[in-house]
Design an enzyme around this catalytic site. Structure first.
Site, PDB file in Angstrom:
ATOM      1  N   GLY A   1       0.552  -1.093   0.116  1.00 40.11           N
ATOM      2  CA  GLY A   1       0.006  -0.433   0.357  1.00 40.11           C
ATOM      3  C   GLY A   1       0.892   1.306  -0.312  1.00 40.11           C
TER       4      GLY A   1
ATOM      5  CG  ASN B   1      48.415  15.552  30.866  1.00 44.95           C
ATOM      6  OD1 ASN B   1      47.237  14.953  31.476  1.00 44.95           O
ATOM      7  ND2 ASN B   1      48.338  16.333  30.721  1.00 44.95           N
TER       8      ASN B   1
ATOM      9  NE  ARG C   1      -5.990   6.411   5.647  1.00 46.03           N
ATOM     10  CZ  ARG C   1      -6.704   5.111   6.196  1.00 46.03           C
ATOM     11  NH1 ARG C   1      -7.540   4.763   7.334  1.00 46.03           N
ATOM     12  NH2 ARG C   1      -6.034   3.274   5.855  1.00 46.03           N
TER      13      ARG C   1
HETATM   14  C1  UD1 Z   1      -7.915  -3.652   6.695  1.00 45.34           C
HETATM   15  C2  UD1 Z   1      -8.508  -5.419   7.127  1.00 45.34           C
HETATM   16  C3  UD1 Z   1     -10.022  -4.407   8.208  1.00 45.34           C
HETATM   17  C4  UD1 Z   1      -9.457  -4.868   9.335  1.00 45.34           C
HETATM   18  C5  UD1 Z   1      -7.477  -3.707   8.830  1.00 45.34           C
HETATM   19  C6  UD1 Z   1      -6.829  -3.727  10.455  1.00 45.34           C
HETATM   20  C7  UD1 Z   1      -9.258  -5.821   4.399  1.00 45.34           C
HETATM   21  C8  UD1 Z   1     -10.088  -5.737   3.167  1.00 45.34           C
HETATM   22  N1  UD1 Z   1      -9.755  -5.435   5.100  1.00 45.34           N
HETATM   23  O1  UD1 Z   1      -8.295  -2.258   6.222  1.00 45.34           O
HETATM   24  O2  UD1 Z   1     -10.786  -5.851   7.973  1.00 45.34           O
HETATM   25  O3  UD1 Z   1      -9.900  -4.118  10.229  1.00 45.34           O
HETATM   26  O4  UD1 Z   1      -7.137  -4.112   7.663  1.00 45.34           O
HETATM   27  O5  UD1 Z   1      -5.559  -3.306  10.383  1.00 45.34           O
HETATM   28  O6  UD1 Z   1      -8.349  -6.519   3.865  1.00 45.34           O
HETATM   29  N2  UD1 Z   1      -2.213  -4.341   0.921  1.00 45.34           N
HETATM   30  C9  UD1 Z   1      -1.405  -4.701  -0.568  1.00 45.34           C
HETATM   31  N3  UD1 Z   1      -2.010  -4.527  -0.866  1.00 45.34           N
HETATM   32  C10 UD1 Z   1      -3.547  -3.201  -1.474  1.00 45.34           C
HETATM   33  C11 UD1 Z   1      -3.549  -3.415  -0.462  1.00 45.34           C
HETATM   34  C12 UD1 Z   1      -2.992  -3.495   1.138  1.00 45.34           C
HETATM   35  O7  UD1 Z   1      -0.089  -4.719  -0.010  1.00 45.34           O
HETATM   36  O8  UD1 Z   1      -4.034  -3.951  -2.299  1.00 45.34           O
HETATM   37  C13 UD1 Z   1      -1.742  -4.029   2.393  1.00 45.34           C
HETATM   38  C14 UD1 Z   1      -1.684  -2.800   2.842  1.00 45.34           C
HETATM   39  O9  UD1 Z   1       0.202  -1.645   2.604  1.00 45.34           O
HETATM   40  C15 UD1 Z   1      -1.445  -2.937   4.526  1.00 45.34           C
HETATM   41  C16 UD1 Z   1      -2.406  -3.731   4.344  1.00 45.34           C
HETATM   42  O10 UD1 Z   1      -1.959  -3.924   3.305  1.00 45.34           O
HETATM   43  O11 UD1 Z   1      -0.420  -2.964   5.217  1.00 45.34           O
HETATM   44  C17 UD1 Z   1      -3.550  -3.373   5.017  1.00 45.34           C
HETATM   45  O12 UD1 Z   1      -4.185  -2.804   3.473  1.00 45.34           O
HETATM   46  P1  UD1 Z   1      -4.981  -1.553   4.182  1.00 45.34           P
HETATM   47  O13 UD1 Z   1      -5.513  -0.916   3.089  1.00 45.34           O
HETATM   48  O14 UD1 Z   1      -4.114  -0.761   5.430  1.00 45.34           O
HETATM   49  O15 UD1 Z   1      -6.188  -2.180   4.998  1.00 45.34           O
HETATM   50  P2  UD1 Z   1      -7.444  -1.620   5.724  1.00 45.34           P
HETATM   51  O16 UD1 Z   1      -8.135  -0.351   5.412  1.00 45.34           O
HETATM   52  O17 UD1 Z   1      -7.086  -0.894   7.046  1.00 45.34           O
HETATM   53 CA    CA Z   2      -3.932  -0.698   8.067  1.00 48.49          CA
END
Ligand code: UD1
Ligand code: CA
Length: 459
Positions: free
Chosen positions: A13, A379, A17
Site C-alpha cells: 500500500g 596527557n 494518509r
Molecule cells: C484492513 C482489513 C480490515 C482490518 C484492517 C486492520 C481488508 C479488506 N480490510 O483494512 O478488515 O480491520 O486491515 O488494520 O483487508 N495492502 C497491499 N495491497 C493492496 C492493499 C493493501 O499490500 O492492494 C497492504 C497495505 O500495505 C497494508 C495492509 O495491506 O499493509 C492493509 O491494507 P489497508 O489498506 O491499510 O487496509 P485497511 O483499510 O486498514
Molecule cells: Ca491499515
C-alpha cells in the site's frame, strides 16, 4: 517443499494518509522501519519462509531489508488485500499447512500472540483463524460477525450497516489460513463492494459457505493490533514501543531516573546497574556496559561503551568505542572512529575524530584530536590541537606512550612525538620529536622595563 512455516506480509500500500514521499512501511519507529517489526515478530514466532508483498516504491522497500530469508513479491497495482495474497500464490505453490498472513503496518503485535494464534488455529483445525480485538472505538476497522465460536463474516466499515457498525470486535488484519483452502478460495473473490477491491476478509464468508470451521482469537490488549495509517498513529505507536523498550531494560536491571524522557532505539543493549539520567538518547547499533552512568543530554549513536564508564552531561558520541572506566564530558564530542582503550578521560569541549588512545591517556579540556594514534599515559594540556588538515589532505599524528603535551600546543601533521617526551606549553610542533626529549618552539619573551608608566605619562 518443507522449509518451515510460511508467512505472507502485506506491504504494497501507498499509505495515502501518511502524506509522505516515503513508503508507509519505511517510516521509522524507535530507529527501525515500521516493517521491521512484523517481520521480526513472524520470525520469532517460528515462521521461516517470509514472503513480502510490495508495490508502491517497492525498490526502496526492498533495499531497506537486505535479509536473505525474505522473498519479495511485486503487486504492481494495489487492488486490495485479497489481490495482494493472489500475487503471492505462485510463490506458495507446493506449500501446504498453516499460512500466516500479517500486515506490514501493524508494528506492535508480539511474537507470542502470533504463536498463540498458530497453536489455536491448529488445535481447532480451522480453515481460517482471525486475530481480533475489542476496540472501544472500532472506527475504520472491519467488524467481526459471529455465531458463537464460528465467524460468519468480516464486514468493512464502509460496507457495514448501522447495526453492524455497533460491533466492537474488530479484525486485526492478521490471519492463519489452511493454505490449500485459501489459495483455492482466493479465485472466488470479487470486487463487489464499496471500495471496488478484492477483500481478503471475504475469505471468511467463503469458508463458511464451503462448510469449513472459522475461528477468532481475541487479543487481550487492543493496542497490540493497532494499524498505522497516519502520523498521529505513528507517534502513538512510537510512544508505546518506546515504553516497552525502556520497561524491558528496566526489568533487566537498568535504572532510569525518568523513563518518559529516555529515547532508546530497538536493539540497543545496556548492562545491569547502569543508570540513565533524564533526556538521554541511545540510537542505532549501540551498546552500553554494566555500571555505567549516562548523564542528561547525552546522545550516543552507533557506539559501544564498556563497563563502568561515565558519560557526562551534554556529550555527543558517534560511531565510537569507549573502553572500560572512561570519563567523557561534560560537553565532549566523540566523532566517528574514536577508540578509547580504557581509563581515559576526555573532558569538556574536547572533540575527537578517528583517533586511538592507549589506556590512561587523557585530554581534559578544550582540545581537538583528529587522525591520531596516541599511546598510553599521554596527557594533553588544555587547548591542544592536532593540525591534521592542510586544506587538501588529512595527515596523521603519532604520540607515543608517556608523552606530556603542555597547554596550547599545535601538532602540525604529519608528525611523530617519541615516547616520554615533553612538549613545552605554547609550542607549534612541526618536526618529529625523538623519545625522552623536550621540544619547545616559542619566540623568546621580551620585557621592556617601565613601558606602561611611560605610556600613561604621555596621555
Ligand atoms: C484492513 C482489513 C480490515 C482490518 C484492517 C486492520 C481488508 C479488506 N480490510 O483494512 O478488515 O480491520 O486491515 O488494520 O483487508 N495492502 C497491499 N495491497 C493492496 C492493499 C493493501 O499490500 O492492494 C497492504 C497495505 O500495505 C497494508 C495492509 O495491506 O499493509 C492493509 O491494507 P489497508 O489498506 O491499510 O487496509 P485497511 O483499510 O486498514
Ligand atoms: Ca491499515
Amino acid at each position: 517443499m518443507n522449509k518451515g512455516l510460511a508467512a505472507v506480509i502485506l506491504a504494497a500500500g501507498k499509505g495515502t494518509r501518511m502524506k509522505s514521499a516515503l513508503p508507509k512501511v519505511l517510516h521509522p519507529i524507535c530507529g527501525q522501519p515500521m516493517l521491521y517489526y512484523p517481520l521480526e515478530a513472524a520470525r520469532m514466532a517460528g515462521f521461516k519462509q517470509l514472503k513480502v508483498v510490495v508495490g508502491h516504491r517497492s525498490e526502496q522497500v526492498i533495499e531497506a531489508f537486505p535479509d536473505e530469508d525474505l522473498t519479495w513479491i511485486k503487486q504492481t497495482e494495489q487492488l486490495g488485500t485479497g489481490h495482494a495474497l493472489m500475487c503471492a500464490a505462485d510463490s506458495l505453490r507446493g506449500y501446504s499447512g498453516s499460512l500466516l498472513l500479517h500486515c506490514g503496518d501493524v508494528p506492535l503485535l508480539k511474537p507470542e500472540t502470533l504463536q498463540q494464534l498458530q497453536s489455536y488455529h491448529s488445535q481447532q483445525q480451522a480453515a481460517v483463524t482471525v486475530l481480533t480485538a475489542q476496540m472501544p472505538n472500532p472506527h475504520g476497522y472491519g467488524r467481526i460477525i459471529r455465531d458463537g465460536e464460528q465467524i460468519l463474516e468480516i464486514i468493512e466499515e464502509k460496507d457495514a450497516s448501522e447495526e453492524q457498525r455497533q460491533v466492537t470486535e474488530i479484525n486485526a488484519g492478521t490471519y492463519l489460513f489452511d493454505s490449500d483452502f485459501v489459495l483455492s478460495a482466493l479465485k472466488g473473490l470479487n470486487k463487489n463492494n464499496s471500495q471496488g477491491e478484492y477483500y481478503l476478509t471475504d475469505i471468511v464468508a467463503a469458508a463458511v459457505a464451503a462448510g469449513k470451521k472459522t475461528r477468532a482469537l481475541c487479543v487481550e490488549d487492543p493496542t497490540e493490533v493497532m494499524g498505522i495509517n497516519d502520523r498521529c498513529q505513528l507517534a502513538e505507536a512510537e510512544v508505546l514501543m518506546r515504553w516497552k523498550i525502556n520497561a524491558d531494560l528496566m526489568f533487566g536491571g537498568v535504572s532510569m531516573i525518568d523513563p518518559t524522557t529516555v529515547y532508546i532505539d530497538s536493539g540497543v543493549e545496556i548492562g545491569a546497574d547502569t543508570t540513565l539520567h533524564p533526556n538521554v538518547q541511545l540510537r542505532g547499533k549501540t551498546s552500553i556496559g554494566k555500571n555505567c552512568i549516562v548523564e542528561t543530554g547525552v546522545v550516543v549513536v552507533d557506539s559501544q561503551v564498556a563497563d563502568r564508564s561515565h558519560l557526562k552531561a551534554g556529550s555527543a558520541i558517534e560511531e565510537s568505542r569507549i573502553g572500560p572506566d572512561c570519563k567523557v564530558g561534560p560537553m565532549a564530542h566523540l566523532r566517528p572512529g574514536t577508540v578509547l582503550s580504557g581509563n581515559n578521560k576526555i573532558g569538556n569541549f574536547v572533540e575527537t575524530k578517528k583517533i586511538q588512545m592507549g589506556e590512561k591517556a587523557q585530554a581534559s579540556h578544550l582540545t581537538y584530536l583528529g587522525d591520531a594514534e596516541i599511546g598510553r599515559n599521554v596527557n594533553f594540556g588544555c587547548g591542544t590541537i592536532t593540525c591534521n588538515y592542510d586544506g587538501v589532505n588529512k595527515h596523521k599524528t603519532i604520540v607515543e606512550d608517556d608523552v606530556f603535551v603542555g597547554s596550547d600546543c599545535q601538532l602540525v601533521a604529519p608528525v611523530k612525538i617519541g615516547r616520554n617526551s615533553l612538549l613545552a606549553a605554547g609550542s607549534t610542533i612541526t618536526k618529529d620529536v625523538p623519545p625522552d626529549s623536550l621540544a619547545l618552539s616559542r619566540t623568546e619573551q621580551k620585557v621592556i622595563d617601565g613601558w606602561r608608566l611611560r605610556k600613561q605619562k604621555k596621555s
